[in-house]
Design a protein around this motif. Structure first.
Motif: not given
Length: 309
Positions: A209-231
């Motif tokens: 979750d990139i939002r936890q680093y504070g570089i983008i706001p918490w309402n940013a979509v999708p804000g995170k990447a999981c599994g195959p997308i992150l790979e």
């Protein structure tokens, strides 16, 4: 035999300053060609004399400073551009969510241009200052006299280099932040690959979750990447290049810090040399004045002796 006072003055002068006695000069025969009395060619002597006037410590520090600033500015500029592209494609698809971040990155890129230009000029100035405060250069150009203005300029360079060194320590720490972020993403991708290889736990449950680093706001979509997308993100050329360029930029910032510390030692040594040279200059002036007074006494004593005889 009665010794007069002028004769006593002359005797005391010769006893105190034996170097004032007349020197006997012997004729040295002229040598053929461009060969010096030591048997070394004049061109070779000139080259050795020129090489002796190079401040090698300042030259090494300048090369290290130029290399570090070039790596930091060039790699940092390209890595920031790749970071914006990764965020826009995978973590923040809405332009308004990362508009502030884009402006900050653009401003940082302009600051990088200014840093590169400033340190190019500053490195040349420090190298020139090293040339003109090296003892070898003073021997090349003959008698060298220090002034209060020159000592103040050297002291100003010491203070300015110290301030820049402290500032670059902050830059070095700041440049390690993106390296840490990209390393976390890369290590997470390696965990996903190992889980897929061992067939133990599905990788869809592992996310970044990139939002936890504070570089983008918490309402940013999708804000995170999981599994195959992150790979897939880790396998992109942009991620690979940005990650390694940030590492090189951090190393360049560290090299610049080392170069500024090197410059600080050189400038401090040069400033101390100028300070001692000014004291030596004052001593030589006083000594020359005393010798001139003694010569005047000697001439007056000779005149009185001639008048008596």
């Amino acid at each position: 035999m009665v010794i007069t006072r002028p004769e006593m003055e002359i005797g005391r002068y010769h006893w105190m300053y034996r170097s004032s006695r007349p020197h006997r000069y012997h004729h040295v025969p002229a040598l053929r060609g461009n060969v010096s009395p030591l048997g070394i060619q004049g061109c070779f002597e000139c080259c050795i004399k020129c090489l002796g006037g190079v401040p090698y410590a300042s030259l090494v520090a300048t090369i290290l400073c130029f290399s570090g600033v070039a790596l930091f500015c060039g790699c940092g500029h390209v890595a920031l551009t790749g970071t914006v592209s990764i965020l826009e494609q995978h973590f923040s698809t809405t332009a308004s969510d990362h508009a502030l971040l884009s402006e900050v990155i653009q401003l940082m890129q302009y600051v990088i241009y200014g840093i590169a230009s400033f340190f190019f000029l500053y490195g040349i100035i420090l190298l020139a200052e090293g040339f003109y405060t090296t003892s070898a250069v003073k021997e090349l150009h003959g008698e060298f006299k220090t002034t209060a203005c020159g000592r103040c300029i050297s002291g100003m360079f010491v203070f300015l280099t110290y301030v820049l060194g402290v500032a670059w320590l902050g830059v070095f720490g700041f440049s390690a932040v993106p390296v840490f972020m990209f390393y976390n993403i890369w290590s997470t991708c390696e965990v996903i690959k190992s889980l897929q290889t061992n067939m133990t736990v599905p990788g869809d449950q592992i996310c970044v979750d990139i939002r936890q680093y504070g570089i983008i706001p918490w309402n940013a979509v999708p804000g995170k990447a999981c599994g195959p997308i992150l790979e897939n993100i880790c396998n992109t050329n942009e991620f690979y290049m940005s990650y390694h360029l940030f590492i090189v930029a951090c190393a360049g910032a560290g090299a610049t810090v080392i170069a500024l510390i090197h410059f600080l030692m050189i400038l401090s040594s040069n400033w101390a040399y100028l300070k001692d040279a000014s004291k030596m200059q004052a001593y030589q002036d006083i000594k020359a004045k005393e010798e001139q007074e003694l010569q005047d006494i000697q001439s007056r004593s000779k005149e009185q002796l001639n008048s008596y005889t």
